[in-house]
Every structure is written in structure tokens, then in C-alpha cells.
Design an enzyme around this catalytic site. Structure first.
Site, PDB file in Angstrom:
ATOM      1  N   SER A   1      -3.158   2.292   1.306  1.00  0.00           N
ATOM      2  CA  SER A   1      -2.598   2.576   0.073  1.00  0.00           C
ATOM      3  C   SER A   1      -1.147   2.041   0.283  1.00  0.00           C
ATOM      4  O   SER A   1      -0.458   2.129   1.205  1.00  0.00           O
ATOM      5  CB  SER A   1      -2.683   3.827  -0.735  1.00  0.00           C
ATOM      6  OG  SER A   1      -1.948   4.656   0.190  1.00  0.00           O
ATOM      7  N   LYS A   2      -0.571   1.746  -1.049  1.00  0.00           N
ATOM      8  CA  LYS A   2       0.909   1.611  -1.018  1.00  0.00           C
ATOM      9  C   LYS A   2       1.738   2.606  -0.347  1.00  0.00           C
ATOM     10  O   LYS A   2       2.696   2.702   0.097  1.00  0.00           O
ATOM     11  CB  LYS A   2       1.388   0.948  -2.380  1.00  0.00           C
ATOM     12  CG  LYS A   2       0.711  -0.364  -2.805  1.00  0.00           C
ATOM     13  CD  LYS A   2       1.116  -0.578  -4.434  1.00  0.00           C
ATOM     14  CE  LYS A   2       0.360  -1.818  -4.925  1.00  0.00           C
ATOM     15  NZ  LYS A   2       0.718  -1.908  -6.157  1.00  0.00           N
ATOM     16  N   ARG A   3       1.237   3.795  -0.813  1.00  0.00           N
ATOM     17  CA  ARG A   3       1.944   5.211  -0.216  1.00  0.00           C
ATOM     18  C   ARG A   3       2.057   5.256   1.025  1.00  0.00           C
ATOM     19  O   ARG A   3       2.928   5.774   1.471  1.00  0.00           O
ATOM     20  CB  ARG A   3       1.139   6.273  -1.076  1.00  0.00           C
ATOM     21  CG  ARG A   3       2.004   7.404  -1.243  1.00  0.00           C
ATOM     22  CD  ARG A   3       1.294   8.554  -2.336  1.00  0.00           C
ATOM     23  NE  ARG A   3       0.917   8.168  -3.460  1.00  0.00           N
ATOM     24  CZ  ARG A   3      -0.322   7.822  -3.995  1.00  0.00           C
ATOM     25  NH1 ARG A   3      -1.398   8.094  -3.271  1.00  0.00           N
ATOM     26  NH2 ARG A   3      -0.777   7.476  -5.053  1.00  0.00           N
TER      27      ARG A   3
ATOM     28  N   TYR B   1       2.791  -4.730  -6.702  1.00  0.00           N
ATOM     29  CA  TYR B   1       2.644  -5.784  -5.936  1.00  0.00           C
ATOM     30  C   TYR B   1       1.166  -5.584  -5.429  1.00  0.00           C
ATOM     31  O   TYR B   1       0.526  -4.643  -5.443  1.00  0.00           O
ATOM     32  CB  TYR B   1       3.589  -6.173  -4.695  1.00  0.00           C
ATOM     33  CG  TYR B   1       3.362  -4.948  -3.892  1.00  0.00           C
ATOM     34  CD1 TYR B   1       2.584  -4.475  -3.025  1.00  0.00           C
ATOM     35  CD2 TYR B   1       4.398  -4.111  -3.793  1.00  0.00           C
ATOM     36  CE1 TYR B   1       2.694  -3.422  -2.131  1.00  0.00           C
ATOM     37  CE2 TYR B   1       4.768  -2.649  -3.013  1.00  0.00           C
ATOM     38  CZ  TYR B   1       3.472  -2.774  -2.107  1.00  0.00           C
ATOM     39  OH  TYR B   1       3.656  -1.721  -1.116  1.00  0.00           O
TER      40      TYR B   1
END
Length: 475
Positions: A246-248, A15
Site C-alpha cells: 500500500s501507499k501507506r 498516484y
């Protein structure tokens, strides 16, 4: 003057979050400002990392935010196709040009041999450079081996539209892979070919690519291409401000914000002002204003911290500026289930009261449920109240009885209710924090509500008195 053509070129590996959208937004604004074209290109050559369905998700995300591209995978354009996996013959042609000019060679080494070279450099405390291990007589490239660029190490000075004048020495230029052994080009090769063929005038991309630009400049020279204008975006930082968002670390899908009830225009405004301002105190911009005022010169060189509280404030500001009819239309899917049978007129009255407090549409059920259903008596609302917890139940009961008796003869207009409540303050000698809070809890069973008189007026006489009696019985 050259037509401004910008592009957003994400990989379909998941995404889109705020960092990616900001890159797309700045490219969109620059193109719209110059009456140019904004291009969407999908860089889908890393098949191992590709996530099924994310290509459609990327397109849906841009459209949902109003960032409509002029050319792209789903709408075509004069430079189609716009998926790199469908452009392999283009890269083959440019690869042959490099081979013929002696600027590319087949890499004969195995992964283990390359790793051994790395370990050797590490043992001698030197940076690993593949060009130090170029084969003397590389085999002819037949596509089964990686194809590497034969670099010409040199120092570079270049102008970045955001970062200013930049310089690197020859030590950072190396032989990188152009085409992998699976036949797919690397990003480092493919984007340069595509940008040239698609006549891209400006490349807006993240700071993570900055270290690779000397290699890109070396390749541009080998291909006899003039580089586009480059603009490097500083990182969007996480809430702590000390590392890249970040996605993390929980960076959300941009569509999740829309599902939660954030307005697309507020989200665009928020993202645009992450690292950019127009050198004024203005914080709220319409999209036409952003198009008019945006400039790369006013993008900061330092990272911009993602502050969700600021997004909430900004979204609330946009909500307050909507007309009641538009607000009603745009929040239609966010009403609590209990509102299903309520009339549109009644719901608009409720919206008129909660609009000032609404920061995003996902809050609507919590702020409005008591308008549609009698909530259970919640004794904690009184026992935990800073003022009311000091009173005995009998004292509170006497106060509520006086309120109920007064409201019995009210016409339940907001003005009459406010006047009666003010008279009760004088008669009882209580503070608003006591009397009004008690009435609010009794009639809403909610920790907060809009203006008390207006809330009672919208609830109506029958409901308000019924709830006062229920609270009296509980006391």
C-alpha cells in the site's frame, strides 16, 4: 463471439502504484490478445477524496508504460463521457428504473440514527444489516436523501475467472446506497451502469471487492443485466509478504521508477509476473510475448510478494540486452554533470564498460563519474580494503611505481595493458586482489569499476598516469 472489452477504472485520488498498474496491465493484455478494446474510465464521484492533477497523472502513467487505451477521458470514444462525474444523467435514468420497479427507496434516516442501528447490532453481537431497518413508508425520493437499493437476499454461486467457483449465503446481501445525498452515485451503483452501457465484457479488479460481489449480482438481477466475466486479482503483498502492498507502507509512484531509470518494458515484465506465469521457467518477456501468452487461467489465487531486488535483476537484464546505440539514447538524461563536455564517442565507450554492471540508469553517475573527473584521493578505500590494509604505505608505493614505469611505454590498448598487468603479477608475486585493486583505486578512487585493463584504456594514458602519480604522492 462477443468482442472483448476490458476497462481500467481508477479513482483520481493519488498516484498509481504497482497494485493498480497490475490490474490495468492484465486488462490491457487480455484486450490486446483478443483484438478487443481497452478502456480507461475515471471513477471520480468521491469528491472529498479526489486529488487535483491525479487524473492526468493516471493517464500519463499508463502511456509511459506503453499501456495505451483505445477509449478514455482525453481521447473520447463511442461511449463518452469517460468520467463518472460527467455521466450523472445516466445514473439518474437507471435509478428511476429501480424506483419504478420497487427496488430502490429514499433513506430517511440521519447519520446518527444509522450509527445507533450499528451500535444496537454490536450490542447484540449480530452483524449490522441495513435491510433490517428498512422504513415502512419511505418518502418519495427527491435527491436530498440517499437512495438505497432494496435487496432481495439470496445465496449465490458464481464462477470467477481467477478464483474459480465461489459461493455465498443470503446473509451477505444488504441494502446499500446507490446515490448519495450530494447527487453523486456510489461506486457500487455507477460501475455497474457504466460497464453495461460501455459493453464491458470482462471486469478485472482487486480482491478487496470480492465481498461486495453478491450485492452486485443482486443489483444486476434487479436491473435485468447479464454480469460480465469477473476476474478477481489476489493482492500484491509488501516485501515482508504478510500484508497488502500500500501507499501507506511506502509503495512508490510508478512514474518514480521511470524517473529513477527503470525501463518501462522491464517494469511491465516485472508487474506481469507478480502472480502470473505461463507455466514455464521463462521470466523475461517482451510485451508482444506477454500479449501472446497471457491468460487469466494462469493467474495465481494467492498473493504475490513485491520483491524490489527481483525488479533490479530484471531491469538489469533488459539493460544488458540493449544495443549500445539504444542504451546511449535511452540513458541520455542520467549522465553526471561532469560528463556534459564529453564527446558522444567517449560516453559510448564508458557505457560499453558499465553496461554489464548497470541495474538501472540512476546508477550511471556513481558508476561513471571517475571517467570524467579526477576524484579526490580517498584514503579509506585502501585502509578499509581487506587485503591492502595489511600493507605498509611504502610497500604500496613500491608496487605503484612499478606499475607506473610499466605503463609509461604502453600503447594503452586493452590487450597490451592486460598483458603488462599480468607480467607485473609475476614480477611482484602479488595476487590480483592486491595489485589490481591498488591500481583500480589509484586510477578511479571508486570502490568498484569495470575490467581494469579496459577502464585504463578508456581513461587513456595521460589521465591514468596522472592519477597514479597523485596516489603515489598521497602515499
Amino acid at each position: 463471439m462477443t468482442t472483448v472489452r476490458t476497462r481500467f477504472a481508477p479513482s483520481p485520488t493519488g498516484y498509481l502504484h504497482v497494485g493498480g498498474i497490475r490490474t490495468a496491465l492484465f486488462a490491457f493484455l487480455l484486450a490486446r490478445q483478443a483484438n478487443g478494446q481497452f478502456v480507461l474510465r475515471l471513477e471520480d464521484t468521491d469528491k472529498k477524496r479526489e486529488v487535483a492533477g491525479s487524473d492526468q497523472h493516471l493517464m500519463d502513467s499508463l502511456k509511459a508504460l506503453g499501456l495505451q487505451y483505445d477509449e478514455g477521458p482525453d481521447i473520447g470514444g463511442p461511449f463518452a463521457p469517460y468520467r463518472q462525474s460527467e455521466r450523472l444523467d445516466h445514473y439518474q435514468g437507471w435509478a428511476k428504473k429501480l424506483i419504478d420497479s420497487g427496488r430502490a427507496y429514499a433513506d430517511p434516516y440521519t447519520s446518527a440514527e444509522v450509527e445507533a442501528f450499528r451500535e444496537q447490532a454490536k450490542a447484540t453481537k449480530k452483524p449490522f444489516l441495513f435491510r433490517n431497518h428498512r422504513p415502512e413508508n419511505p418518502p418519495a425520493w427527491d435527491g436530498s436523501q440517499p437512495l438505497r437499493f432494496k435487496s432481495d437476499p439470496k445465496a449465490y454461486d458464481w464462477q470467477d475467472a481467477v478464483m474459480g467457483k465461489l459461493h455465498t449465503g443470503p446473509e451477505v446481501v444488504d441494502d446499500f446506497i446507490l446515490v448519495k445525498s450530494d447527487g453523486y452515485p456510489t461506486y457500487n451503483f455507477a460501475h455497474i451502469v457504466d460497464d453495461a452501457e460501455m459493453e464491458i465484457s470482462h471486469i478485472i479488479r482487486g480482491q478487496e471487492f470480492l465481498a461486495s460481489i453478491p450485492n452486485y449480482l443482486n443489483l444486476y438481477e434487479a436491473l435485468e443485466l447479464t454480469p460480465p466475466i469477473m476476474a478477481t486479482m489476489p493482492h500484491v503483498l509488501g516485501p515482508s509478504g504478510n500484508k497488502k502492498l500500500s501507499k501507506r507502507d511506502g509503495a512508490k509512484d510508478v512514474l518514480d521508477y521511470l524517473r529513477e531509470g527503470y525501463l518501462p518494458e522491464a517494469l511491465v515484465n516485472f508487474i506481469a509476473t507478480l502472480g502470473w506465469n505461463d507455466a514455464t521457467e521463462q521470466e523475461i518477456f517482451t510485451i508482444p510475448e506477454l500479449i501472446e501468452k497471457f491468460s487469466l487461467e494462469h493467474v495465481g489465487r494467492g498473493g504475490a510478494r513485491f520483491d524490489e531486488q527481483r525488479l533490479l535483476w530484471m531491469n538489469g537484464s533488459f539493460i544488458r540486452n540493449l544495443s549500445l546505440d539504444e542504451l546511449f539514447e535511452r540513458c541520455a538524461q542520467f549522465w553526471p554533470p561532469e560528463a556534459a563536455d564529453a564527446s558522444d564517442d567517449y560516453k559510448k565507450q564508458v557505457l560499453g564498460l558499465v553496461q554489464e554492471r548497470l541495474k538501472y540508469f540512476g546508477e550511471l553517475p556513481e558508476l561513471s563519474r571517475f571517467f570524467f573527473i579526477d576524484l579526490p584521493i580517498n584514503a579509506d578505500l585502501i585502509s578499509s580494503h581487506k587485503q591492502l590494509k595489511k600493507y605498509e604505505p611504502q610497500q604500496l608505493k613500491l608496487l605503484l611505481e612499478k606499475v607506473a614505469n610499466s605503463l609509461e611505454s604502453s600503447d594503452f590498448t586493452a590487450s597490451d595493458l592486460q598483458e603488462r598487468l599480468n607480467v607485473l603479477l609475476e614480477e611482484t608475486g602479488e595476487k590480483p586482489a592486491v595489485l589490481f585493486s591498488l591500481v583500480r583505486i589509484a586510477t578511479t578512487q571508486a570502490p568498484a569499476s569495470p575490467s581494469l585493463a579496459e577502464t585504463l584504456s578508456v581513461l587513456g594514458k595521460v589521465v591514468s598516469l596522472r592519477r597514479l602519480q597523485a596516489q603515489l604522492a598521497a602515499l
